[in-house]
Design a protein around this motif. Structure first.
Motif, PDB file in Angstrom:
ATOM      1  N   ASP A  36      -3.956   2.945  -1.781  1.00 43.15           N
ATOM      2  CA  ASP A  36      -3.539   3.736  -0.627  1.00 43.15           C
ATOM      3  C   ASP A  36      -3.873   3.011   0.664  1.00 43.15           C
ATOM      4  O   ASP A  36      -4.853   2.282   0.751  1.00 43.15           O
ATOM      5  N   TYR A  37      -3.043   3.247   1.651  1.00 43.40           N
ATOM      6  CA  TYR A  37      -3.307   2.728   2.988  1.00 43.40           C
ATOM      7  C   TYR A  37      -4.409   3.577   3.593  1.00 43.40           C
ATOM      8  O   TYR A  37      -4.242   4.773   3.822  1.00 43.40           O
ATOM      9  N   ASN A  68      -6.137   3.282   6.553  1.00 43.95           N
ATOM     10  CA  ASN A  68      -6.385   3.300   7.990  1.00 43.95           C
ATOM     11  C   ASN A  68      -6.358   4.754   8.437  1.00 43.95           C
ATOM     12  O   ASN A  68      -5.310   5.323   8.722  1.00 43.95           O
ATOM     13  N   TYR A 114       1.425   4.448  13.327  1.00 45.53           N
ATOM     14  CA  TYR A 114       1.320   3.250  12.514  1.00 45.53           C
ATOM     15  C   TYR A 114       1.668   1.995  13.321  1.00 45.53           C
ATOM     16  O   TYR A 114       2.394   2.065  14.316  1.00 45.53           O
ATOM     17  N   ILE A 122       5.029  -1.153  10.110  1.00 46.68           N
ATOM     18  CA  ILE A 122       5.102  -0.023   9.184  1.00 46.68           C
ATOM     19  C   ILE A 122       6.081   1.018   9.707  1.00 46.68           C
ATOM     20  O   ILE A 122       6.902   1.556   8.951  1.00 46.68           O
ATOM     21  N   SER A 149      -3.256   7.042   9.783  1.00 44.98           N
ATOM     22  CA  SER A 149      -2.688   7.981   8.825  1.00 44.98           C
ATOM     23  C   SER A 149      -2.681   9.403   9.373  1.00 44.98           C
ATOM     24  O   SER A 149      -1.739  10.165   9.158  1.00 44.98           O
ATOM     25  N   HIS A 208     -10.173  -4.248  -1.535  1.00 41.78           N
ATOM     26  CA  HIS A 208      -8.848  -4.400  -2.146  1.00 41.78           C
ATOM     27  C   HIS A 208      -8.997  -5.046  -3.522  1.00 41.78           C
ATOM     28  O   HIS A 208      -8.417  -6.092  -3.813  1.00 41.78           O
ATOM     29  N   VAL A 225       2.122  -3.502   4.312  1.00 39.29           N
ATOM     30  CA  VAL A 225       1.195  -3.088   5.370  1.00 39.29           C
ATOM     31  C   VAL A 225       0.496  -4.307   5.979  1.00 39.29           C
ATOM     32  O   VAL A 225      -0.055  -5.139   5.248  1.00 39.29           O
ATOM     33  N   LYS A 266       0.838  -1.189   0.000  1.00 41.25           N
ATOM     34  CA  LYS A 266       0.000   0.000   0.000  1.00 41.25           C
ATOM     35  C   LYS A 266       0.879   1.247   0.000  1.00 41.25           C
ATOM     36  O   LYS A 266       2.018   1.228   0.462  1.00 41.25           O
ATOM     37  N   VAL A 316       1.779   4.625   1.573  1.00 43.44           N
ATOM     38  CA  VAL A 316       1.662   5.139   2.934  1.00 43.44           C
ATOM     39  C   VAL A 316       2.340   6.496   3.048  1.00 43.44           C
ATOM     40  O   VAL A 316       3.444   6.692   2.527  1.00 43.44           O
TER      41      VAL A 316
END
Length: 286
Positions: free
Chosen positions: A256-257, A259, A268, A272, A263, A245, A230, A215, A217
């Motif tokens: 994109d990540y 969460n 993280y 990560i 974020s 996904h 991730v 992803k 990040v």
């Protein structure tokens, strides 16, 4: 390799090229990890550091093989899913299997001090491996669903078992006898009524295993993004995961990540955070 009259022996090598246009899954599995975890005093029923060590080893494999789109790990095993189009090592099964298994094992040993603190590695861990091919997307999803269902069954049992042993003072044999013939609902009730444990509130990594995805990040305050590995603890069996996904079974391009909480705060997961720390260190040194 120089030509010689001995070169004919190459003809005895078996052609083990993998069929085209199939999902390649390589699963590594710890050999004798019941003894290994006991000797190294892993926390029961789950040792988060030992699980993250497995995740770290799998991350190393994914960084080496860009054709791996997803990895899934639980307990002492990890499955690596290669794209159908992957052509690494000309799709030679023995090359892929030996490389993935040996890299995973060496990374496990190398990263042991980073996760296991002052516990000394008493003897070398060993992982076996196998290659399995799945022709359809549904076959692949069913395989991953099978592995995740295995997590639920085993972890629920182990959680009940070790609470009976460690908190109720039962022997291993007594705990086994008490759980014999019980269903999931019985074990959930036992955990809640006798130990005040709501199984569904336990960390998702224990209950669902770990999914590793690529992803994008944000790695600094400028929201500059890098592609990282991730960890996600989600339900692979439900349709929602595959819709969220969708790149996994479609035209592959890491998303994109998402969460949001992590974020926004840059808080993280440690796997990560360690990757970001390594990137920033390399930037400073350059």
């Amino acid at each position: 390799m120089a030509c010689s009259r001995y070169e004919y022996v190459k003809d005895y090598e078996k052609d083990d090229s993998i069929l085209p246009n199939v999902w390649i899954v390589i699963r590594v599995d710890g050999k004798g990890f019941h003894k290994f975890s006991k000797v190294h005093d892993f926390e029961k029923p789950n040792d988060s550091n030992a699980l993250n060590l497995m995740n770290n080893a799998a991350q190393t494999v994914m960084e080496e093989f860009r054709d791996i789109i997803l990895s899934y790990g639980q307990s002492d095993e990890y499955s690596f899913v290669f794209r159908k189009e992957a052509d690494v090592f000309n799709r030679r099964s023995s090359k892929l299997l030996s490389y993935v298994t040996s890299l995973f094992t060496s990374s496990y040993v190398m990263n042991w001090p980073n996760w296991m603190g002052d516990k000394t590695l008493q003897y070398p861990p060993c992982f076996d491996g196998r290659v399995v091919l799945y022709p359809s997307d549904q076959n692949l999803r069913d395989y991953l669903s099978w592995r995740q269902a295995d997590v639920h069954i085993n972890n629920l049992y182990n959680t009940a078992f070790w609470n009976l042993v460690l908190k109720a003072g039962l022997t291993n044999q007594q705990a086994e006898a008490e759980l014999r013939g019980t269903f999931s609902a019985d074990k959930n009730e036992l955990l809640f009524s006798r130990f005040g444990i709501n199984y569904n509130s336990l960390p998702a990594m224990y209950r669902k295993g770990t999914i590793l995805l690529r992803k994008k990040v944000s790695i600094n305050d400028d929201n500059a993004k890098r592609q990282l590995i991730v960890p996600i603890h989600d339900d692979l069996i439900r349709e929602k995961f595959w819709k969220t996904h969708s790149e996994l079974l479609g035209k592959y391009k890491p998303g994109d990540y998402d969460n949001v909480e992590s974020s926004e705060t840059k808080n993280y997961p440690e796997l990560i955070a360690r990757q970001i720390e390594k990137i920033m260190l390399n930037v400073k040194e350059s």
